[in-house]
Design a protein around this motif. Structure first.
Motif, PDB file in Angstrom:
ATOM      1  N   MET A   1      46.501  31.744  42.590  1.00 22.52           N
ATOM      2  CA  MET A   1      45.576  31.058  43.616  1.00 22.52           C
ATOM      3  C   MET A   1      46.190  31.440  44.927  1.00 22.52           C
ATOM      4  SD  MET A   1      42.741  29.956  44.464  1.00 22.52           S
ATOM      5  CE  MET A   1      42.142  29.348  42.717  1.00 22.52           C
ATOM      6  N   VAL A   2      47.336  31.114  45.104  1.00 25.42           N
ATOM      7  CA  VAL A   2      47.961  31.185  46.568  1.00 25.42           C
ATOM      8  C   VAL A   2      49.185  32.237  46.459  1.00 25.42           C
ATOM      9  CG1 VAL A   2      49.014  30.042  48.398  1.00 25.42           C
ATOM     10  CG2 VAL A   2      47.130  28.984  47.183  1.00 25.42           C
ATOM     11  N   LYS A   3      49.350  33.121  47.418  1.00 25.20           N
ATOM     12  CA  LYS A   3      50.516  34.101  47.296  1.00 25.20           C
ATOM     13  C   LYS A   3      50.751  34.239  48.794  1.00 25.20           C
ATOM     14  CE  LYS A   3      52.637  38.571  46.045  1.00 25.20           C
ATOM     15  NZ  LYS A   3      52.270  39.477  45.275  1.00 25.20           N
ATOM     16  N   LEU A  80      35.598  30.418  54.566  1.00 21.52           N
ATOM     17  CA  LEU A  80      36.886  30.008  53.491  1.00 21.52           C
ATOM     18  C   LEU A  80      37.064  28.647  53.588  1.00 21.52           C
ATOM     19  CD1 LEU A  80      39.561  31.281  52.023  1.00 21.52           C
ATOM     20  CD2 LEU A  80      40.600  30.720  54.169  1.00 21.52           C
ATOM     21  N   ARG A  81      37.336  28.266  55.063  1.00 24.07           N
ATOM     22  CA  ARG A  81      37.339  26.690  55.204  1.00 24.07           C
ATOM     23  C   ARG A  81      36.249  25.915  54.669  1.00 24.07           C
ATOM     24  NH1 ARG A  81      39.480  28.541  60.242  1.00 24.07           N
ATOM     25  NH2 ARG A  81      37.853  28.004  61.239  1.00 24.07           N
ATOM     26  N   ARG A  82      35.184  26.185  54.677  1.00 24.89           N
ATOM     27  CA  ARG A  82      34.042  25.494  54.400  1.00 24.89           C
ATOM     28  C   ARG A  82      33.668  25.462  53.034  1.00 24.89           C
ATOM     29  NH1 ARG A  82      29.480  28.522  56.495  1.00 24.89           N
ATOM     30  NH2 ARG A  82      29.311  29.509  54.536  1.00 24.89           N
ATOM     31  N   ASP A  83      33.969  26.918  52.121  1.00 24.21           N
ATOM     32  CA  ASP A  83      33.424  26.844  50.918  1.00 24.21           C
ATOM     33  C   ASP A  83      34.620  27.106  49.759  1.00 24.21           C
ATOM     34  OD1 ASP A  83      30.770  27.063  51.991  1.00 24.21           O
ATOM     35  OD2 ASP A  83      30.947  29.522  52.020  1.00 24.21           O
ATOM     36  N   ARG A  84      35.794  27.238  50.293  1.00 18.09           N
ATOM     37  CA  ARG A  84      36.893  27.437  49.335  1.00 18.09           C
ATOM     38  C   ARG A  84      38.139  26.661  49.394  1.00 18.09           C
ATOM     39  NH1 ARG A  84      37.140  33.887  49.747  1.00 18.09           N
ATOM     40  NH2 ARG A  84      38.479  33.807  47.788  1.00 18.09           N
ATOM     41  N   VAL A  85      38.223  26.113  50.387  1.00 18.81           N
ATOM     42  CA  VAL A  85      39.433  25.315  50.705  1.00 18.81           C
ATOM     43  C   VAL A  85      38.813  23.668  51.038  1.00 18.81           C
ATOM     44  CG1 VAL A  85      41.484  24.879  51.880  1.00 18.81           C
ATOM     45  CG2 VAL A  85      40.770  27.120  51.530  1.00 18.81           C
ATOM     46  N   ALA A 157      33.506  18.156  48.015  1.00 13.47           N
ATOM     47  CA  ALA A 157      32.064  18.390  47.998  1.00 13.47           C
ATOM     48  C   ALA A 157      31.659  19.657  47.555  1.00 13.47           C
ATOM     49  CB  ALA A 157      31.482  17.835  49.315  1.00 13.47           C
ATOM     50  N   ASN A 158      32.392  20.796  48.225  1.00 15.31           N
ATOM     51  CA  ASN A 158      31.795  22.093  47.897  1.00 15.31           C
ATOM     52  C   ASN A 158      32.417  22.870  46.920  1.00 15.31           C
ATOM     53  OD1 ASN A 158      29.474  21.992  49.885  1.00 15.31           O
ATOM     54  ND2 ASN A 158      31.006  22.640  51.564  1.00 15.31           N
ATOM     55  N   ARG A 159      33.012  21.891  45.743  1.00 16.08           N
ATOM     56  CA  ARG A 159      33.763  22.596  44.679  1.00 16.08           C
ATOM     57  C   ARG A 159      34.743  23.652  45.446  1.00 16.08           C
ATOM     58  NH1 ARG A 159      28.391  21.749  43.234  1.00 16.08           N
ATOM     59  NH2 ARG A 159      28.092  20.419  41.307  1.00 16.08           N
ATOM     60  N   PRO A 160      35.621  23.364  46.233  1.00 15.19           N
ATOM     61  CA  PRO A 160      36.655  24.328  46.461  1.00 15.19           C
ATOM     62  C   PRO A 160      37.687  24.795  45.152  1.00 15.19           C
ATOM     63  CG  PRO A 160      37.492  22.026  47.092  1.00 15.19           C
ATOM     64  CD  PRO A 160      36.036  21.984  46.631  1.00 15.19           C
ATOM     65  N   ALA A 161      38.085  25.829  45.621  1.00 16.28           N
ATOM     66  CA  ALA A 161      39.120  26.399  44.643  1.00 16.28           C
ATOM     67  C   ALA A 161      40.702  25.766  45.025  1.00 16.28           C
ATOM     68  CB  ALA A 161      39.175  27.873  44.851  1.00 16.28           C
ATOM     69  N   LEU A 162      40.584  25.643  46.116  1.00 15.26           N
ATOM     70  CA  LEU A 162      42.154  25.321  46.481  1.00 15.26           C
ATOM     71  C   LEU A 162      41.816  23.795  47.360  1.00 15.26           C
ATOM     72  CD1 LEU A 162      45.543  25.596  47.154  1.00 15.26           C
ATOM     73  CD2 LEU A 162      44.499  26.898  49.327  1.00 15.26           C
ATOM     74  N   LEU A 163      42.661  22.704  47.050  1.00 20.64           N
ATOM     75  CA  LEU A 163      42.995  21.738  47.975  1.00 20.64           C
ATOM     76  C   LEU A 163      44.021  21.272  48.675  1.00 20.64           C
ATOM     77  CD1 LEU A 163      40.811  19.189  47.794  1.00 20.64           C
ATOM     78  CD2 LEU A 163      42.225  17.972  46.181  1.00 20.64           C
TER      79      LEU A 163
END
Length: 222
Positions: A1-3, A80-85, A157-163
């Motif tokens: 997920m993160v590299k 990215l910040r709105r939808d995935r994080v 809220a936006n179902r992020p992949a990363l918290l």
């Protein structure tokens, strides 16, 4: 997920320059809860900001969910910040004039989600964090622990992949802080989210899958 590969970040120039990160490298697998520990000034917040796309490194590469952040323009980083994080801060960061439900719904308003979908998601998240009965209360009417629970719901809220969480229990007493960290642990498992959490609390570190320690801008322990 993160590299993260050989990431360096400095502030200022010349002899007065502060080298916040000095060649940091690590990876985080999907569904992992990774804790980041280190003394104040060790570079934790700088690293979180870089991974979350809030800042850019001087050198090195950061990949989140298969996307190289260096290849994103400002609009790409905003998306990215709105939808995935999702971000959780020590100071909660709630909007005082909005109710708990309205605060949780803000990210979905920003992406213009369908109102019915938004209301259903808000109700689900508030129930998940144990605040279904506090939906109409404003932040000033809630305890610190309750406010942080609202902040966790908003981050999801936006179902992020990363918290990404920066000292999420820093303003809470030990018992409340542990309850919030256990909630984060449950959320990671239940929602299938990956999490990177900066914390200095030894009790909370024990709930992580893995611990990274930063010292003077370098990873010294996995």
């Amino acid at each position: 997920m993160v590299k993260v590969a050989d990431v360096r970040r400095s502030y200022g120039t010349g002899p007065a320059a502060v080298h916040a990160l000095r060649g940091v490298s690590f990876e985080i697998g999907r569904g992992e809860l990774v804790a980041l520990k280190g003394r104040s000034g060790s570079g934790k917040t700088t690293l979180l900001n870089l991974v979350g796309g809030l800042d850019s490194p001087d050198q090195g590469t950061i990949t989140v969910d298969g996307t190289d952040l260096a290849g994103l323009g400002e609009n790409g980083l905003l998306a990215l910040r709105r939808d995935r994080v999702g971000f959780i801060f020590q100071s909660f960061g709630l909007i005082p004039i909005l109710t708990a439900a309205e605060n949780v719904g803000v990210p979905m308003r920003l992406r213009k989600a369908d109102p019915r979908e938004r209301e259903e998601r808000v109700a689900l998240l508030l129930a998940m964090v144990g605040l279904a009965d506090h939906a109409e209360q404003r932040p000033g009417e809630l305890s610190g622990g309750q406010q942080q629970r609202v902040a966790i719901a908003r981050a999801l809220a936006n179902r992020p992949a990363l918290l990404i969480a920066d000292e999420p229990t820093g303003q809470l007493d030990a018992e409340t802080g542990l309850a919030v960290m256990e909630l984060l642990r449950a959320v990671v498992r239940g929602e299938g989210v990956t999490a990177l959490v900066a914390t200095h609390d030894a009790q909370l570190l024990g709930l992580a899958d893995r611990v990274l320690e930063l010292s003077d801008g370098e990873i010294i322990e996995h």
